[in-house]
Design a protein around this motif. Structure first.
Motif, short mmCIF file in Angstrom:
data_model
loop_
_atom_site.label_atom_id
_atom_site.label_comp_id
_atom_site.label_asym_id
_atom_site.label_seq_id
_atom_site.Cartn_x
_atom_site.Cartn_y
_atom_site.Cartn_z
N LYS A 101 0.81 -1.22 0.00
CA LYS A 101 0.00 0.00 0.00
C LYS A 101 0.85 1.27 0.00
CE LYS A 101 -1.06 -0.07 5.00
NZ LYS A 101 -0.27 -1.22 5.46
N ASP A 102 2.12 1.19 0.46
CA ASP A 102 3.00 2.35 0.39
C ASP A 102 4.45 1.88 0.41
OD1 ASP A 102 3.64 1.72 3.04
OD2 ASP A 102 2.10 3.05 3.84
N SER A 103 5.39 2.84 0.43
CA SER A 103 6.81 2.47 0.33
C SER A 103 7.30 1.69 1.55
CB SER A 103 7.66 3.74 0.17
OG SER A 103 7.30 4.40 -1.00
N TRP A 104 6.78 2.01 2.74
CA TRP A 104 7.16 1.26 3.95
C TRP A 104 6.76 -0.21 3.79
CZ3 TRP A 104 10.05 4.34 6.84
CH2 TRP A 104 9.75 5.69 6.96
N ASP A 105 5.52 -0.34 3.39
CA ASP A 105 4.94 -1.68 3.21
C ASP A 105 5.74 -2.46 2.15
OD1 ASP A 105 3.08 -3.64 3.66
OD2 ASP A 105 1.71 -2.92 2.10
N MET A 106 6.11 -1.75 1.11
CA MET A 106 6.83 -2.41 0.02
C MET A 106 8.17 -2.97 0.50
SD MET A 106 7.77 -0.88 -3.68
CE MET A 106 6.09 -0.67 -4.19
N LEU A 107 8.86 -2.19 1.33
CA LEU A 107 10.15 -2.67 1.83
C LEU A 107 9.98 -3.62 3.02
CD1 LEU A 107 12.47 0.44 1.53
CD2 LEU A 107 12.40 -1.57 0.10
N GLY A 108 8.75 -3.71 3.52
CA GLY A 108 8.50 -4.62 4.64
C GLY A 108 9.05 -4.08 5.95
N VAL A 109 9.05 -2.73 6.11
CA VAL A 109 9.50 -2.13 7.38
C VAL A 109 8.35 -1.33 7.98
CG1 VAL A 109 11.95 -2.00 6.79
CG2 VAL A 109 10.44 -0.09 6.18
N LYS A 110 8.43 -1.08 9.28
CA LYS A 110 7.37 -0.30 9.95
C LYS A 110 7.49 1.18 9.57
CE LYS A 110 6.56 -3.08 14.01
NZ LYS A 110 7.63 -3.63 14.82
N VAL A 129 11.16 -1.25 -5.81
CA VAL A 129 11.88 -1.29 -4.53
C VAL A 129 12.95 -0.19 -4.48
CG1 VAL A 129 13.52 -2.70 -3.23
CG2 VAL A 129 11.40 -3.72 -4.02
N VAL A 130 13.67 -0.01 -5.60
CA VAL A 130 14.69 1.04 -5.68
C VAL A 130 14.02 2.41 -5.44
CG1 VAL A 130 16.31 2.23 -7.23
CG2 VAL A 130 16.20 -0.28 -7.21
N ASN A 131 12.88 2.61 -6.12
CA ASN A 131 12.19 3.90 -5.97
C ASN A 131 11.66 4.10 -4.55
OD1 ASN A 131 12.65 4.48 -8.62
ND2 ASN A 131 10.66 3.74 -9.35
N ALA A 132 11.15 3.02 -3.96
CA ALA A 132 10.61 3.13 -2.59
C ALA A 132 11.73 3.51 -1.62
CB ALA A 132 9.98 1.80 -2.18
N ARG A 133 12.88 2.89 -1.79
CA ARG A 133 14.01 3.18 -0.89
C ARG A 133 14.43 4.65 -1.05
NH1 ARG A 133 19.94 2.72 -2.30
NH2 ARG A 133 21.04 2.78 -0.32
N THR A 134 14.56 5.12 -2.31
CA THR A 134 14.96 6.51 -2.56
C THR A 134 13.97 7.47 -1.91
OG1 THR A 134 15.76 5.71 -4.67
CG2 THR A 134 15.62 8.09 -4.42
N ALA A 135 12.66 7.18 -2.10
CA ALA A 135 11.63 8.07 -1.55
C ALA A 135 11.70 8.09 -0.02
CB ALA A 135 10.25 7.59 -2.00
N LEU A 136 11.91 6.96 0.60
CA LEU A 136 11.94 6.91 2.07
C LEU A 136 13.18 7.62 2.62
CD1 LEU A 136 10.69 3.29 2.89
CD2 LEU A 136 9.43 5.43 3.07
N LEU A 137 14.34 7.36 1.98
CA LEU A 137 15.59 7.94 2.52
C LEU A 137 15.59 9.47 2.43
CD1 LEU A 137 18.39 5.43 1.42
CD2 LEU A 137 17.20 5.60 3.59
N LYS A 138 14.86 10.00 1.44
CA LYS A 138 14.77 11.46 1.30
C LYS A 138 14.21 12.11 2.55
CE LYS A 138 14.00 12.53 -3.49
NZ LYS A 138 12.89 12.56 -4.44
N ASN A 139 13.30 11.39 3.19
CA ASN A 139 12.59 11.97 4.35
C ASN A 139 13.08 11.48 5.70
OD1 ASN A 139 10.82 13.55 2.75
ND2 ASN A 139 9.82 11.62 2.18
N ILE A 140 14.10 10.61 5.69
CA ILE A 140 14.62 10.15 7.00
C ILE A 140 15.94 10.86 7.27
CG2 ILE A 140 15.41 8.16 8.35
CD1 ILE A 140 13.77 6.36 6.52
N LYS A 141 16.05 11.43 8.46
CA LYS A 141 17.31 12.15 8.78
C LYS A 141 18.39 11.16 9.17
CE LYS A 141 15.09 16.37 10.14
NZ LYS A 141 13.94 16.23 11.03
#
Ligand SMILES: Nc1nc2c(ncn2[C@@H]2O[C@H](COP(=O)(O)OP(=O)(O)OP(=O)(O)O)[C@@H](O)[C@H]2O)c(=O)[nH]1
Length: 273
Positions: free
Chosen positions: A216-225, A261-273
């Motif tokens: 349903k979203d990038s977190w879910d796609m990578l299987g992380v909370k 998966v590559v795109n999901a990781r890029t999108a998540l890392l952009k917003n994690i400090k």
């Protein structure tokens, strides 16, 4: 003298096989069979009542094959009629409509019905299944794409073809490959030849691609909370990348899943400090 005599060709034995069609009502089972056997398309829908039966002859290599085709009604109402016909089958044409997700989702239930009717001693392993993703001419309404259908079929060791009974696309190729596989099975003592019996990818790869597709979203796609750390995201990403990298994974849809998966990781890392 004898050496120059032409060798008399041994007449090869003819073979009799039983084939059935399975799948929801209106997916095009009867039309696929008619397109192949009668080279015509019937646009008006006439529901099969119980079972339609026909016999056809085909040539595979040097063997003449007599094919008994049982075209099963897809409507649940006819369960009591068709349940008699599952036994002693060498080949199954399993059909869904690419514009009807329900008919694709129902494929497992069709296999379950057959398994139940064959009983505890029935063996589905030594039957050739061909999956027809039918009505590919209706491109506007398509909602089950090729990689999704192919993944389902190939992960079960089934053949997969994209078909249109209306245009004829894929129909001859499908039947030819299907009959050759059945003859190979018969010539192998009724056992599926080893080369055709297993998928060239693992269940874990197939399940992961399906999970990514339905996430349903990038977190879910990578299987992380949600709110996971950079380390957790990178660790999950690496695990998926190893599993799905196109150099290592040949499962249908793996390339798209890898990109997602590559795109999901890029999108998540952009917003994690
Ligand atoms: N556009 C298009 N229509 C198709 C195709 N195949 C079948 N149809 C139409 O879909 C409807 C159902 O086709 P059938 O072959 O009767 O379906 P069935 O799966 O045998 O249905 P049951 O007998 O009820 O189990 C008919 O109106 C066909 O003309 C196809 O490849 N493309």
């Amino acid at each position: 003298m004898e050496a120059n005599m032409p060798k008399r060709k041994e007449p090869s034995k003819s073979l009799r096989i039983k084939v059935i069609s399975m799948g929801n009502a209106e997916v095009g089972k009867s039309c696929i069979i008619k397109r192949y056997c009668e080279k015509r398309f019937v646009s008006k829908y006439l529901a099969t009542i119980g079972i339609d039966y026909g016999v056809t002859k085909v040539q595979v290599r040097d063997r003449e094959i007599k094919v008994n085709i049982f075209d099963m009604a897809g409507h649940p109402f006819f369960y009591e009629v068709r349940n008699e016909f599952y036994k002693d089958t060498q080949g199954v044409i399993l059909v869904y409509d690419v514009g009807q997700k329900d008919s694709f989702d129902a494929l497992d239930a069709w296999l379950a019905e057959m398994k139940q009717e064959l009983g505890p001693h029935g063996n589905m392993e030594n039957i050739i299944f061909v999956v027809c993703a039918n009505k590919i001419d209706c491109t506007k309404h398509r909602c089950v794409d090729e990689s999704e259908g192919r993944l389902w079929a190939e992960s079960k060791g089934f053949l997969y073809f994209e078909t249109s009974a209306q245009t004829g696309e894929g129909i001859n190729e499908m039947f030819q490959t299907f009959y050759v596989s059945i003859v190979d099975l018969c010539e192998n003592g009724g056992k599926r030849p080893i080369a055709n019996s297993s998928a060239s990818f693992t269940k874990e790869q197939a399940d992961t691609i399906r999970r990514i597709r339905n996430s349903k979203d990038s977190w879910d796609m990578l299987g992380v909370k949600p709110g996971a750390s950079r380390d957790e995201v990178n660790k999950a990403y690496r695990k998926l990348a190893v599993l799905l990298h196109p150099d290592k994974c040949v499962a249908p849809g793996s390339e798209d899943a890898f990109k997602a998966v590559v795109n999901a990781r890029t999108a998540l890392l952009k917003n994690i400090k």
